[in-house]
Design a protein around this motif. Structure first.
Motif, PDB file in Angstrom:
ATOM      1  N   ASN A 228      -0.863  15.137  -3.268  1.00 54.36           N
ATOM      2  CA  ASN A 228      -0.066  14.009  -2.811  1.00 54.36           C
ATOM      3  C   ASN A 228       1.151  14.609  -2.108  1.00 54.36           C
ATOM      4  OD1 ASN A 228       1.369  11.678  -2.457  1.00 54.36           O
ATOM      5  ND2 ASN A 228       1.760  11.298  -4.626  1.00 54.36           N
TER       6      ASN A 228
ATOM      7  N   LEU B 269       0.849  -1.197   0.000  1.00 51.59           N
ATOM      8  CA  LEU B 269       0.000   0.000   0.000  1.00 51.59           C
ATOM      9  C   LEU B 269       0.885   1.248   0.000  1.00 51.59           C
ATOM     10  CD1 LEU B 269      -2.635  -1.275   2.625  1.00 51.59           C
ATOM     11  CD2 LEU B 269      -2.866  -1.215   0.134  1.00 51.59           C
ATOM     12  N   ASN B 270       1.903   1.236  -0.885  1.00 56.71           N
ATOM     13  CA  ASN B 270       2.886   2.333  -0.823  1.00 56.71           C
ATOM     14  C   ASN B 270       2.986   3.181  -2.080  1.00 56.71           C
ATOM     15  OD1 ASN B 270       4.148   0.306  -2.320  1.00 56.71           O
ATOM     16  ND2 ASN B 270       6.190   0.951  -1.668  1.00 56.71           N
TER      17      ASN B 270
ATOM     18  N   THR C 201      -2.031   3.633   1.066  1.00 54.20           N
ATOM     19  CA  THR C 201      -2.963   3.591  -0.064  1.00 54.20           C
ATOM     20  C   THR C 201      -4.217   2.828   0.342  1.00 54.20           C
ATOM     21  OG1 THR C 201      -1.080   3.525  -1.569  1.00 54.20           O
ATOM     22  CG2 THR C 201      -3.211   2.856  -2.478  1.00 54.20           C
TER      23      THR C 201
ATOM     24  N   ARG D 269     -11.019   4.207   1.713  1.00 54.37           N
ATOM     25  CA  ARG D 269     -10.321   5.436   2.112  1.00 54.37           C
ATOM     26  C   ARG D 269     -11.032   6.080   3.309  1.00 54.37           C
ATOM     27  NH1 ARG D 269     -11.163  10.039  -1.304  1.00 54.37           N
ATOM     28  NH2 ARG D 269     -13.333   9.757  -0.815  1.00 54.37           N
TER      29      ARG D 269
ATOM     30  N   ASN E 277       0.105   4.051  -4.210  1.00 57.05           N
ATOM     31  CA  ASN E 277      -1.180   4.588  -4.675  1.00 57.05           C
ATOM     32  C   ASN E 277      -1.662   3.975  -5.984  1.00 57.05           C
ATOM     33  OD1 ASN E 277      -0.974   6.186  -2.451  1.00 57.05           O
ATOM     34  ND2 ASN E 277      -0.332   8.020  -3.560  1.00 57.05           N
TER      35      ASN E 277
ATOM     36  N   PHE F 297      -5.544   7.510  -0.988  1.00 56.15           N
ATOM     37  CA  PHE F 297      -4.559   7.259   0.068  1.00 56.15           C
ATOM     38  C   PHE F 297      -4.861   8.188   1.233  1.00 56.15           C
ATOM     39  CE2 PHE F 297      -2.906  10.354  -2.940  1.00 56.15           C
ATOM     40  CZ  PHE F 297      -2.603  11.420  -2.118  1.00 56.15           C
TER      41      PHE F 297
ATOM     42  N   VAL G 123       3.753   0.491   3.686  1.00 56.13           N
ATOM     43  CA  VAL G 123       3.176   1.810   3.444  1.00 56.13           C
ATOM     44  C   VAL G 123       4.305   2.739   2.999  1.00 56.13           C
ATOM     45  CG1 VAL G 123       1.299   1.438   5.104  1.00 56.13           C
ATOM     46  CG2 VAL G 123       3.413   2.586   5.854  1.00 56.13           C
TER      47      VAL G 123
ATOM     48  N   ARG H 184       2.037   7.544   4.821  1.00 52.89           N
ATOM     49  CA  ARG H 184       0.945   7.548   3.851  1.00 52.89           C
ATOM     50  C   ARG H 184       0.577   6.110   3.503  1.00 52.89           C
ATOM     51  NH1 ARG H 184       2.453   9.190  -2.027  1.00 52.89           N
ATOM     52  NH2 ARG H 184       2.684   6.936  -2.069  1.00 52.89           N
TER      53      ARG H 184
END
Ligand code: PMP
Length: 372
Positions: free
Chosen positions: A168, A32-33, A345, A285, A35, A306, A333, A343
């Motif tokens: 972002n 999940l790093n 995603t 999200r 996006n 994200f 992440v 952050r």
């Protein structure tokens, strides 16, 4: 002198000692790093792409359509807002689109202004094109008011302003009045990077609505996120046709391969089906935002796929430790280099479950340690 030392000496000065852009591509169960869209393409779309690709393979002895006209017509149709192919341009990812914009409108002796933290490629594209990069500032909570943006534009007189909305890594969209104020104050081009526009919360207008009034405005988009086509590399822009004409001066001839054009067109033909995942991702999200806040963490409002959150532990600035603790639990992440923030995603419900389980465990450990 070693080859590495020699190359450093020969390199352009601003590039010496710097590192290429890139998040770790690790083989971890839950990634999940970057996006990406976690959902693979739907089967009917894969079939259509395969069929259309086979149809053009015999023509690969020829260069692609240099102007990508059919694709630009499809992109204009998708965007709406009265856009025509003449006001749309496409390249290999919105990174390349933005690079072309800087090559044409910035470059040596010129200056680009962004408001950091924002997309970390913006300064790298500036350096790569020989443009002076001015890192403008945001408020403590990452907000950007019209007054603050305009003051910085007036001070620096940039040839290009790069805005990012939804931004972002913070996730929050910019109100249109901020974009309007920047357009009124800026002496040069204003680029609004809308890579995550499709994920915005209801009632968030796109800067596309401003195009008819502002010929110096460019809106960039991508098929890498909502369209789940990160691997295909297709980004695009919408602007006045005169801006599109100017970009022709710097684009490489035949820059967009025939297979890329075909794949993007097949995806646009099934846009509705493909964009079905956007709703699910937005739910995940919103779920991440709510559950992290319930855990007591500070979380930025997100209009993207994200979420930026403050790591557990009162006033902790140790995002590296939290990143590692999540990785140890199989969840990757992104450390975007903001002290105390990470952050994540939003992907599938299962991925959200895994992330929330991991962050709950890390939080319990940190708060337990603090108490104990
Ligand atoms: N803009 C923003 C804000 C992004 O986050 C990204 C991808 N991480 C891009 C542009 C570039 O996307 P692509 O080149 O895949 O279109």
């Amino acid at each position: 002198m070693s080859a590495a030392e020699l190359v450093q000496r020969l390199l352009r000065e601003p590039l010496r000692g710097s590192h290429p852009y890139g998040a770790p591509q690790l083989a971890v169960p839950v990634r999940l790093n970057t996006n990406e869209n976690s959902y693979p393409l739907p089967e009917p779309l894969i079939e259509a792409m395969a069929e259309q690709l086979v149809g053009v393979l015999a023509e690969l002895n020829r260069y692609p359509d240099r102007d990508a006209l059919a694709l630009r017509a499809d992109l204009a149709g998708y965007l709406g807002h009265g856009l025509t192919p003449a006001g749309v341009w496409a390249a290999n990812g919105s990174n390349e689109v933005q690079q072309q914009l800087l090559q044409a409108f910035a470059g040596p002796g010129r200056r680009a202004l962004g408001f950091v933290p924002a997309y970390s490629m913006h300064p790298l594209l500036a350096v790569g094109t020989g443009t002076e990069w001015v890192p403008g500032s945001r408020a403590e909570d990452f907000g950007l008011t019209a007054a603050a943006a305009v003051a910085q534009v007036r001070t620096h007189q940039p040839d290009v302003v790069l805005l990012c909305s939804p931004n972002n890594p913070t996730g929050t969209a910019l109100p249109l009045d901020v974009i309007r104020a920047v357009l009124a104050a800026a002496p040069g081009l204003v680029v609004v990077d809308e890579a995550y526009a499709e994920f915005a919360r209801p009632g968030t207008p796109s800067a596309l609505t401003l195009l008819p009034r502002y010929p110096q405005l460019v809106v960039t988009r991508t098929m890498s996120k909502a369209f789940a086509l990160a691997g295909a590399r297709l980004g695009y822009l919408a602007a006045d046709p005169a801006v599109v004409d100017a970009v022709q001066l710097v684009r490489l001839p035949y820059h967009l391969a025939t297979p890329t054009q075909v794949i993007a067109r097949a995806a646009l033909a099934q846009a509705k089906r493909l964009l079905d995942t956007v709703g699910v991702i937005k739910q995940q999200r919103d779920r991440i935002v709510v559950e992290l806040r319930e855990l007591g963490l500070t979380v930025a409002d997100s209009d993207a796929n994200f979420v930026l959150f403050q790591v557990p532990g009162q006033g902790s600035r140790d995002q590296v430790g939290c990143w590692q603790a999540l990785l140890d639990r199989g969840v990757l992440v992104r450390d975007v280099g903001l002290a105390g923030w990470l952050r994540v995603t939003a992907g599938t419900p299962t991925e959200t479950d895994a992330f929330l389980t991991a962050i709950r465990a890390v939080t319990a450990q940190v708060t337990g340690l603090a108490r104990g």
